[in-house]
Design a protein around this motif. Structure first.
Motif, PDB file in Angstrom:
ATOM      1  N   GLY A  59      -7.542   9.632 -15.482  1.00 26.58           N
ATOM      2  CA  GLY A  59      -8.743   9.287 -14.735  1.00 26.58           C
ATOM      3  C   GLY A  59      -9.007   7.802 -14.586  1.00 26.58           C
ATOM      4  N   ALA A  60      -8.389   6.959 -15.399  1.00 27.20           N
ATOM      5  CA  ALA A  60      -8.682   5.527 -15.348  1.00 27.20           C
ATOM      6  C   ALA A  60      -7.831   4.806 -14.314  1.00 27.20           C
ATOM      7  CB  ALA A  60      -8.475   4.895 -16.723  1.00 27.20           C
ATOM      8  N   ALA A  61      -6.566   5.164 -14.211  1.00 29.35           N
ATOM      9  CA  ALA A  61      -5.664   4.495 -13.273  1.00 29.35           C
ATOM     10  C   ALA A  61      -5.954   4.935 -11.841  1.00 29.35           C
ATOM     11  CB  ALA A  61      -4.206   4.819 -13.625  1.00 29.35           C
ATOM     12  N   PRO A  62      -5.887   4.027 -10.886  1.00 30.10           N
ATOM     13  CA  PRO A  62      -6.047   4.409  -9.486  1.00 30.10           C
ATOM     14  C   PRO A  62      -4.978   5.429  -9.073  1.00 30.10           C
ATOM     15  CG  PRO A  62      -6.148   2.018  -9.748  1.00 30.10           C
ATOM     16  CD  PRO A  62      -5.676   2.568 -11.055  1.00 30.10           C
ATOM     17  N   VAL A  63      -5.304   6.273  -8.093  1.00 26.95           N
ATOM     18  CA  VAL A  63      -4.351   7.312  -7.689  1.00 26.95           C
ATOM     19  C   VAL A  63      -3.072   6.695  -7.133  1.00 26.95           C
ATOM     20  CG1 VAL A  63      -6.055   9.123  -7.308  1.00 26.95           C
ATOM     21  CG2 VAL A  63      -5.501   7.553  -5.445  1.00 26.95           C
ATOM     22  N   GLY A  64      -3.173   5.548  -6.472  1.00 17.50           N
ATOM     23  CA  GLY A  64      -1.974   4.900  -5.941  1.00 17.50           C
ATOM     24  C   GLY A  64      -1.036   4.464  -7.045  1.00 17.50           C
ATOM     25  N   ASP A  65      -1.585   3.892  -8.108  1.00 10.92           N
ATOM     26  CA  ASP A  65      -0.760   3.477  -9.237  1.00 10.92           C
ATOM     27  C   ASP A  65      -0.142   4.678  -9.940  1.00 10.92           C
ATOM     28  OD1 ASP A  65      -1.420   0.881  -8.665  1.00 10.92           O
ATOM     29  OD2 ASP A  65      -2.813   0.635 -10.351  1.00 10.92           O
ATOM     30  N   ALA A  66      -0.915   5.753 -10.081  1.00 10.62           N
ATOM     31  CA  ALA A  66      -0.387   6.962 -10.714  1.00 10.62           C
ATOM     32  C   ALA A  66       0.756   7.531  -9.892  1.00 10.62           C
ATOM     33  CB  ALA A  66      -1.499   7.997 -10.872  1.00 10.62           C
ATOM     34  N   PHE A  67       0.590   7.527  -8.573  1.00 11.64           N
ATOM     35  CA  PHE A  67       1.658   8.027  -7.704  1.00 11.64           C
ATOM     36  C   PHE A  67       2.905   7.158  -7.812  1.00 11.64           C
ATOM     37  CE2 PHE A  67       3.721   7.660  -3.492  1.00 11.64           C
ATOM     38  CZ  PHE A  67       4.311   8.927  -3.450  1.00 11.64           C
ATOM     39  N   GLU A  68       2.728   5.851  -7.735  1.00 11.69           N
ATOM     40  CA  GLU A  68       3.890   4.973  -7.817  1.00 11.69           C
ATOM     41  C   GLU A  68       4.611   5.142  -9.157  1.00 11.69           C
ATOM     42  OE1 GLU A  68       5.233   0.268  -7.344  1.00 11.69           O
ATOM     43  OE2 GLU A  68       3.120   0.770  -7.734  1.00 11.69           O
ATOM     44  N   ARG A  69       3.854   5.254 -10.249  1.00 16.06           N
ATOM     45  CA  ARG A  69       4.478   5.436 -11.565  1.00 16.06           C
ATOM     46  C   ARG A  69       5.255   6.753 -11.626  1.00 16.06           C
ATOM     47  NH1 ARG A  69       6.950   2.792 -15.005  1.00 16.06           N
ATOM     48  NH2 ARG A  69       8.364   4.553 -14.927  1.00 16.06           N
ATOM     49  N   ALA A  70       4.700   7.797 -11.018  1.00 18.51           N
ATOM     50  CA  ALA A  70       5.391   9.084 -10.986  1.00 18.51           C
ATOM     51  C   ALA A  70       6.697   8.980 -10.201  1.00 18.51           C
ATOM     52  CB  ALA A  70       4.483  10.155 -10.381  1.00 18.51           C
ATOM     53  N   VAL A  71       6.665   8.264  -9.086  1.00 19.32           N
ATOM     54  CA  VAL A  71       7.870   8.105  -8.266  1.00 19.32           C
ATOM     55  C   VAL A  71       8.924   7.292  -9.017  1.00 19.32           C
ATOM     56  CG1 VAL A  71       8.779   7.002  -6.182  1.00 19.32           C
ATOM     57  CG2 VAL A  71       6.702   8.391  -6.061  1.00 19.32           C
ATOM     58  N   VAL A  72       8.504   6.227  -9.691  1.00 16.28           N
ATOM     59  CA  VAL A  72       9.453   5.410 -10.452  1.00 16.28           C
ATOM     60  C   VAL A  72      10.109   6.248 -11.550  1.00 16.28           C
ATOM     61  CG1 VAL A  72       9.662   3.479 -12.053  1.00 16.28           C
ATOM     62  CG2 VAL A  72       8.320   3.222  -9.964  1.00 16.28           C
ATOM     63  N   GLY A  73       9.304   7.003 -12.281  1.00 15.53           N
ATOM     64  CA  GLY A  73       9.859   7.841 -13.339  1.00 15.53           C
ATOM     65  C   GLY A  73      10.789   8.906 -12.803  1.00 15.53           C
ATOM     66  N   MET A  74      10.399   9.527 -11.695  1.00 15.93           N
ATOM     67  CA  MET A  74      11.258  10.521 -11.048  1.00 15.93           C
ATOM     68  C   MET A  74      12.599   9.920 -10.678  1.00 15.93           C
ATOM     69  SD  MET A  74      10.862  11.923  -7.174  1.00 15.93           S
ATOM     70  CE  MET A  74      11.403  10.287  -6.632  1.00 15.93           C
ATOM     71  N   ALA A  75      12.565   8.768 -10.004  1.00 14.57           N
ATOM     72  CA  ALA A  75      13.799   8.138  -9.533  1.00 14.57           C
ATOM     73  C   ALA A  75      14.682   7.694 -10.687  1.00 14.57           C
ATOM     74  CB  ALA A  75      13.464   6.948  -8.635  1.00 14.57           C
ATOM     75  N   ASP A  76      14.059   7.179 -11.753  1.00 17.40           N
ATOM     76  CA  ASP A  76      14.839   6.728 -12.903  1.00 17.40           C
ATOM     77  C   ASP A  76      15.564   7.886 -13.571  1.00 17.40           C
ATOM     78  OD1 ASP A  76      14.068   4.134 -12.495  1.00 17.40           O
ATOM     79  OD2 ASP A  76      12.576   4.086 -14.106  1.00 17.40           O
ATOM     80  N   ARG A  77      14.892   9.016 -13.710  1.00 13.71           N
ATOM     81  CA  ARG A  77      15.486  10.153 -14.424  1.00 13.71           C
ATOM     82  C   ARG A  77      16.431  10.955 -13.534  1.00 13.71           C
ATOM     83  NH1 ARG A  77      13.994  12.333 -19.481  1.00 13.71           N
ATOM     84  NH2 ARG A  77      15.840  13.476 -20.168  1.00 13.71           N
ATOM     85  N   ALA A  78      16.067  11.120 -12.258  1.00 14.43           N
ATOM     86  CA  ALA A  78      16.895  11.917 -11.349  1.00 14.43           C
ATOM     87  C   ALA A  78      18.015  11.097 -10.731  1.00 14.43           C
ATOM     88  CB  ALA A  78      16.033  12.518 -10.249  1.00 14.43           C
ATOM     89  N   GLY A  79      17.831   9.777 -10.648  1.00 19.53           N
ATOM     90  CA  GLY A  79      18.823   8.928 -10.003  1.00 19.53           C
ATOM     91  C   GLY A  79      18.744   8.952  -8.490  1.00 19.53           C
TER      92      GLY A  79
END
Length: 324
Positions: A59-79
């Protein structure tokens, strides 16, 4: 009623169930890979996205930052890019779930509502739009070329578009509205963007299909996918093969639904042209043949898979269970 689960757990489970559902014609599932895009890549992407989903739930992080962090983590793990569109829908749904939630309520009472997710998207800021554009720097996302007069807002510009976004005061919802209504007859609107600006009608309708269906959730997801594809042309198919090919793909999906004559064209209500009985009667054996054909023809209804994933999340929050 099962005790309420953690929204991040349910979002992660939705990512896993979506890719495990089969057949979902033209998409990776537990029986099919697409070239270098493998089933296991999606499993890794689901795990990698978790930190961003946790930011959304916090709830504290903006939705844009949460989305970007999710995409970065996805890309790092999935390649690679596995679930960009899924995360674009899941992040506001997770945020809507926890906003004002009663921790003592059962899961169905702690499900996101259309009104709650609409508030989340309306509260998105210019900074959220900038973070959304930055997310395109981490993965390769297939998108259609923008109209000539919107070249400065091409998402593929990434951070370079930030000055334009700030100068024009465009929030993330504003950006989605541009994609949701392209004002061009030769392309399909972006269905994910439409969800953002319309209150997620496709997601919530398909969640009802899944919740009220019977059998394994992976089969329910496959049938919901067919219903969504039958109702409207897929954005990714239209971007890669043209609008007529996307409409034909929808008509081919509609042919697999029980008593669903006449669907497969756009309707004002999105999924309004397909009813639950038609979805629940979908012929998954016949869909297996269509899956093979779509893979051979490189028809990939990826946007439909995104909405299926979002619908799985809502269905889980409303009480759907992986166990009988």
């Amino acid at each position: 009623m099962t005790a309420a689960g953690d929204p991040v757990d349910d979002a992660t489970l939705a990512l896993l169930l979506e890719v495990a559902g089969t057949p979902k014609p033209g998409n990776v599932d537990r029986r099919r890979d697409l070239g270098d895009l493998r089933f296991e890549s999606f499993l890794g992407g689901a795990v990698g996205a978790r930190e961003g989903l946790e930011l959304a739930a916090g709830g504290a992080a903006p939705v844009g930052d949460a989305f970007e962090r999710a995409v970065v983590g996805m890309a790092d793990r999935a390649g690679t890019n596995t679930q960009f569109g899924c995360l674009l829908l899941l992040v506001p749904l997770v945020r809507a779930t926890v906003a004002g939630a009663d921790a003592s309520a059962g899961r169905s009472a702690r499900a996101p509502s259309p009104a709650a997710v609409d508030r989340v998207t309306r509260e998105a800021t210019v900074d959220d739009a900038v973070a959304f554009y930055r997310a395109f720097e981490h993965v390769d996302v297939a998108v259609a070329d923008p109209p000539a007069d919107a070249a400065e807002l091409d998402v593929r510009r990434g951070s370079d578009a930030a000055p334009t976004l700030r100068e024009r005061g465009l929030t993330l919802r504003d950006v989605m509205a541009l994609s949701a209504d392209p004002d061009r007859s030769d392309r399909a609107p972006d269905r994910n963007a439409q969800e953002w600006v319309e209150g997620f009608p496709r997601t919530f309708r398909a969640a009802e299909w899944i919740r009220d269906d019977t059998g394994p959730l992976t089969d329910r997801a496959a049938r919901a996918f067919l219903g969504l594809l039958a109702a409207e042309p897929d954005t990714l198919v239209a971007a890669t093969h043209g609008l007529e090919a996307a409409r034909e793909a929808s008509a081919r999906a509609a042919a697999l639904l029980d008593g669903a004559d006449g669907v497969g064209s756009e309707t004002a209500a999105g999924v309004g042209g397909v009813d639950a009985d038609a979805v629940h009667g979908a012929d998954l054996n016949a869909a297996d043949g269509l899956a093979t054909a779509f893979v051979d023809e490189e028809i990939n209804p990826g946007t439909t898979a995104d909405i299926t994933c979002a619908a799985l999340y809502v269905a889980l929050r409303r009480g759907a269970e992986v166990a009988p």
